[in-house]
Design an enzyme around this catalytic site. Structure first.
Site, mmCIF file in Angstrom:
data_model
loop_
_atom_site.group_PDB
_atom_site.id
_atom_site.type_symbol
_atom_site.label_atom_id
_atom_site.label_comp_id
_atom_site.label_asym_id
_atom_site.label_seq_id
_atom_site.Cartn_x
_atom_site.Cartn_y
_atom_site.Cartn_z
ATOM 1 N N CYS A 268 31.995 43.038 35.646
ATOM 2 C CA CYS A 268 32.377 42.701 34.270
ATOM 3 C C CYS A 268 31.413 41.787 33.529
ATOM 4 O O CYS A 268 30.940 42.150 32.454
ATOM 5 C CB CYS A 268 33.773 42.098 34.263
HETATM 6 N N1 LIG Z 1 37.256 45.456 37.711
HETATM 7 C C1 LIG Z 1 37.806 44.442 37.058
HETATM 8 O O1 LIG Z 1 38.025 43.357 37.616
HETATM 9 C C2 LIG Z 1 38.190 44.575 35.602
HETATM 10 C C3 LIG Z 1 38.994 43.594 35.018
HETATM 11 C C4 LIG Z 1 39.341 43.718 33.670
HETATM 12 C C5 LIG Z 1 38.922 44.812 32.938
HETATM 13 N N2 LIG Z 1 38.147 45.750 33.528
HETATM 14 C C6 LIG Z 1 37.784 46.939 32.738
HETATM 15 O O2 LIG Z 1 38.660 48.002 33.132
HETATM 16 C C7 LIG Z 1 37.976 49.259 33.070
HETATM 17 C C8 LIG Z 1 38.074 49.953 34.429
HETATM 18 O O3 LIG Z 1 37.373 49.190 35.381
HETATM 19 P P1 LIG Z 1 37.545 49.386 36.964
HETATM 20 O O4 LIG Z 1 36.744 48.291 37.586
HETATM 21 O O5 LIG Z 1 38.982 49.523 37.310
HETATM 22 O O6 LIG Z 1 36.824 50.801 37.170
HETATM 23 P P2 LIG Z 1 36.609 51.594 38.541
HETATM 24 O O7 LIG Z 1 35.245 52.159 38.497
HETATM 25 O O8 LIG Z 1 37.008 50.737 39.698
HETATM 26 O O9 LIG Z 1 37.687 52.792 38.486
HETATM 27 C C9 LIG Z 1 37.670 53.821 37.597
HETATM 28 C C10 LIG Z 1 38.447 55.034 38.145
HETATM 29 O O10 LIG Z 1 38.463 56.024 37.118
HETATM 30 C C11 LIG Z 1 38.347 57.312 37.747
HETATM 31 N N3 LIG Z 1 37.904 58.291 36.739
HETATM 32 C C12 LIG Z 1 36.657 58.482 36.228
HETATM 33 N N4 LIG Z 1 36.688 59.451 35.283
HETATM 34 C C13 LIG Z 1 37.980 59.880 35.187
HETATM 35 C C14 LIG Z 1 38.646 60.822 34.362
HETATM 36 N N5 LIG Z 1 38.026 61.532 33.441
HETATM 37 N N6 LIG Z 1 39.982 60.965 34.536
HETATM 38 C C15 LIG Z 1 40.649 60.244 35.462
HETATM 39 N N7 LIG Z 1 40.079 59.333 36.266
HETATM 40 C C16 LIG Z 1 38.751 59.155 36.120
HETATM 41 C C17 LIG Z 1 37.366 57.068 38.876
HETATM 42 O O11 LIG Z 1 37.478 58.082 39.865
HETATM 43 C C18 LIG Z 1 37.811 55.663 39.378
HETATM 44 O O12 LIG Z 1 38.780 55.770 40.418
HETATM 45 C C19 LIG Z 1 36.554 48.935 32.595
HETATM 46 O O13 LIG Z 1 36.489 49.052 31.203
HETATM 47 C C20 LIG Z 1 36.383 47.474 32.978
HETATM 48 O O14 LIG Z 1 35.441 46.809 32.169
HETATM 49 C C21 LIG Z 1 37.784 45.680 34.857
HETATM 50 O O1 LIG Z 2 32.481 28.464 38.925
HETATM 51 C C1 LIG Z 2 32.119 29.641 39.096
HETATM 52 C C2 LIG Z 2 32.987 30.745 38.899
HETATM 53 C C3 LIG Z 2 32.494 32.033 39.089
HETATM 54 N N1 LIG Z 2 31.207 32.236 39.482
HETATM 55 C C4 LIG Z 2 30.700 33.613 39.670
HETATM 56 O O2 LIG Z 2 31.087 34.391 38.549
HETATM 57 C C5 LIG Z 2 31.280 35.756 38.920
HETATM 58 C C6 LIG Z 2 32.594 36.281 38.393
HETATM 59 O O3 LIG Z 2 33.653 35.640 39.060
HETATM 60 P P1 LIG Z 2 35.186 35.867 38.631
HETATM 61 O O4 LIG Z 2 35.320 35.637 37.187
HETATM 62 O O5 LIG Z 2 36.024 35.060 39.534
HETATM 63 O O6 LIG Z 2 35.383 37.392 39.021
HETATM 64 P P2 LIG Z 2 35.601 38.755 38.214
HETATM 65 O O7 LIG Z 2 36.478 39.580 39.072
HETATM 66 O O8 LIG Z 2 34.286 39.285 37.797
HETATM 67 O O9 LIG Z 2 36.475 38.370 36.913
HETATM 68 C C7 LIG Z 2 35.921 38.233 35.611
HETATM 69 O O10 LIG Z 2 35.743 39.496 34.997
HETATM 70 C C8 LIG Z 2 36.970 40.270 34.914
HETATM 71 C C9 LIG Z 2 36.609 41.627 34.353
HETATM 72 O O11 LIG Z 2 36.463 41.620 32.976
HETATM 73 C C10 LIG Z 2 37.948 39.517 34.036
HETATM 74 O O12 LIG Z 2 39.146 40.274 33.936
HETATM 75 C C11 LIG Z 2 38.227 38.137 34.638
HETATM 76 O O13 LIG Z 2 39.093 37.398 33.783
HETATM 77 C C12 LIG Z 2 36.900 37.397 34.789
HETATM 78 O O14 LIG Z 2 37.111 36.131 35.429
HETATM 79 C C13 LIG Z 2 31.175 35.792 40.463
HETATM 80 O O15 LIG Z 2 29.894 36.294 40.825
HETATM 81 C C14 LIG Z 2 31.320 34.335 40.879
HETATM 82 O O16 LIG Z 2 30.610 34.042 42.061
HETATM 83 C C15 LIG Z 2 30.363 31.157 39.708
HETATM 84 O O17 LIG Z 2 29.194 31.327 40.055
HETATM 85 N N2 LIG Z 2 30.853 29.886 39.494
#
Ligand SMILES: NC(=O)c1ccc[n+]([C@@H]2O[C@H](COP(=O)([O-])OP(=O)(O)OC[C@H]3O[C@@H](n4cnc5c(N)ncnc54)[C@H](O)[C@@H]3O)[C@@H](O)[C@H]2O)c1
Ligand SMILES: O=c1ccn([C@@H]2O[C@H](COP(=O)(O)OP(=O)(O)O[C@H]3O[C@H](CO)[C@@H](O)[C@H](O)[C@H]3O)[C@@H](O)[C@H]2O)c(=O)[nH]1
Length: 430
Positions: A268
């Site tokens: 992210c």
């Molecule tokens: N990973 C996180 O921590 C996090 C947190 C907050 C927001 N987001 C956002 O959420 C969104 C999803 O992220 P993610 O990390 O869950 O993605 P991901 O890559 O882990 O998962 C995406 C899934 O979508 C499936 N897929 C792809 N094309 C498809 C289609 N046409 N129909 C149905 N399924 C399909 C894939 O097979 C996969 O299982 C992104 O926009 C990301 O920025 C991610």
């Molecule tokens: O004090 C800190 C805190 C975090 N990190 C680094 O920052 C990165 C992101 O960490 P973290 O935010 O805990 O993990 P994510 O799962 O990437 O979560 C972020 O990204 C997500 C996807 O958008 C959001 O939903 C979350 O709110 C946001 O925290 C990692 O590499 C950590 O090692 C540091 O180096 N120092």
């Protein structure tokens, strides 16, 4: 309620399993048959604390998965949790979410009653209404605001604590364009709101889209700032953690997200900061602070290597890389700081031996030809130096294991290893 979630990755699977726990019936739609099969047999497709138990309990009953979009017809609302990766220039690549919206629209065209489409993916302002709303109108033959509405509900969960974060959020954001969409979102989240009483932010769709980028840009910039402060502290032999612990007592700064180290990675922060910069430039604004945060972050891995080079030449040396995941608690290696570190070690001609408790298999896809081992001890055995890249707890209790190193130089990018007599310790921060 009956919910469908398109995309069953980190977000889609977590959100689906948590909604099932909260009492809803949830169907995940994913194109990956293995993912679908695993969910239906109660086996979580991703490593995330607590998720395995939820998928084991609800998978195949209140939580189902399918590759068939027509399952959406039997649901009241659909979340789009599809990837929004980066183009080369950092701007978001909407091709996957557009494909998902097209398939969703085709299905909605065969559904009679009202449906709410909720964008969970991180998208730049305008995407939900102008791009996805229009695609769904075209493919369904329906009119937005009549047979269906679009809404934006950004997700703030962190990997490694995704279930806990989703079930106990600081805030939930409802970005809607009318009362009906807002009410349906409120119904969906009612059990969660009753359970954990978060702040509920009711706002417009474009604001909801921007809240997500602003949130991540702020956090990434906060970490880059503490990294820069940590770099300056090191020059003056000042304990950076004592400094940040103290500034964190100022409530305007806050005590969290102040750990300086080798930088931020993950799926992210890198992608979302790049997308925000690209979106700003697209409108003619040069976002200097976010750009600087990215630049500081990109330099941290090189700083770690330079510290090791101060103690030993690297060509031909065996270097242990401890930690491959972008942070502890996850097997995700996307944009992990270990990637540029391993790349550079390879360019220099060092021999890399890598260890991570859960992320080895994912890293093999990036680096099939480096040596992977099953324990820290095996990684350290005969090594000419060790680089600590991820702050896994098990690295904090290492002691005698270092005695197996040929040359016990430990360069710590996360301030996790104890500085002890049997090693030459060098922290990225003082
Ligand atoms: N990973 C996180 O921590 C996090 C947190 C907050 C927001 N987001 C956002 O959420 C969104 C999803 O992220 P993610 O990390 O869950 O993605 P991901 O890559 O882990 O998962 C995406 C899934 O979508 C499936 N897929 C792809 N094309 C498809 C289609 N046409 N129909 C149905 N399924 C399909 C894939 O097979 C996969 O299982 C992104 O926009 C990301 O920025 C991610
Ligand atoms: O004090 C800190 C805190 C975090 N990190 C680094 O920052 C990165 C992101 O960490 P973290 O935010 O805990 O993990 P994510 O799962 O990437 O979560 C972020 O990204 C997500 C996807 O958008 C959001 O939903 C979350 O709110 C946001 O925290 C990692 O590499 C950590 O090692 C540091 O180096 N120092």
């Amino acid at each position: 309620m009956e919910l469908s979630i398109i995309g069953s990755g980190y977000v889609g699977t977590t959100v689906a399993a948590c909604f099932a726990k909260l009492g809803h019936s949830v169907t995940n739609i994913d194109i990956d048959e293995e993912v679908v099969e695993r969910i239906n047999s109660g086996d979580s497709p991703i490593h995330e604390p607590g998720l395995g138990d939820l998928v084991a309990e609800y998978g195949g009953n209140r939580l189902r998965a399918t590759t068939d979009y027509s399952a959406i017809r039997d649901t009241d609302a659909t979340f789009l949790a599809l990837p929004t990766p980066s183009h080369e220039d950092g701007s978001i690549d909407t091709s996957i979410i557009k494909a998902g919206a097209r398939s969703l629209g085709e299905t909605l065209g065969t559904k009679d009653d009202y449906h709410l489409v909720i964008v969970k993916s991180t998208v730049v302002p305008g995407t939900t209404e102008d791009m996805l709303g229009s695609i769904i109108e075209e493919t369904s033959g329906q009119t937005r605001g009549e047979q269906f509405d679009v809404a934006m509900n950004p997700e703030f969960l962190r990997e490694g604590s995704a279930v806990e974060d989703f079930l106990n959020p600081d805030k939930i954001v409802f970005g809607t364009e009318n009362k009906r969409a807002n009410e349906r979102l409120a119904n969906i989240f009612e059990p969660l709101i009753i359970k954990s009483n978060p702040e509920v932010v009711e706002t417009g769709i474009r604001e909801a889209e921007m809240i997500k980028y602003a949130n991540n840009a702020f956090l990434a910039t906060k970490v880059s700032l503490v990294n820069e402060l940590g770099n300056i502290c090191k020059e003056y032999e000042v304990d950076a953690y004592e400094v940040t612990d103290a500034i964190g007592l100022d409530e305007r700064i806050g005590e969290r997200f102040l750990r300086s180290g080798v930088g931020w990675g993950g799926s992210c922060f890198p992608k979302d900061t790049a997308a925000l910069v690209a979106a700003a430039r697209d409108r003619g604004y040069e976002p200097s602070i976010v750009e600087a945060a990215i630049e500081v972050n990109n330099k941290q891995p090189k700083r770690l290597l330079n510290l090791l080079e101060n103690h030993t030449d690297l060509p031909g040396k065996r270097i242990a890389v401890l930690g491959l995941a972008f942070k502890p608690g996850t097997d995700d290696v996307r944009n992990s700081r270990s990637i540029p570190i391993i790349e550079e070690l390879q360019n220099i001609g060092a021999e890399v031996v890598a260890y991570d408790p859960v992320a080895v298999e994912n890293m093999r896809e990036h680096f099939p030809n480096i040596e992977y081992v099953d324990s820290v001890s095996l990684a350290l055995k005969g090594a000419d130096g060790a680089l600590v890249v991820t702050d896994w707890d098990e690295f904090s209790v290492l002691n005698d294991e270092f005695e197996q190193m040929k040359n016990p130089i430990v360069v710590d990018g996360r301030r996790i290893v104890n500085n002890q007599d049997n090693i030459t310790y060098e922290g990225l921060t003082w």
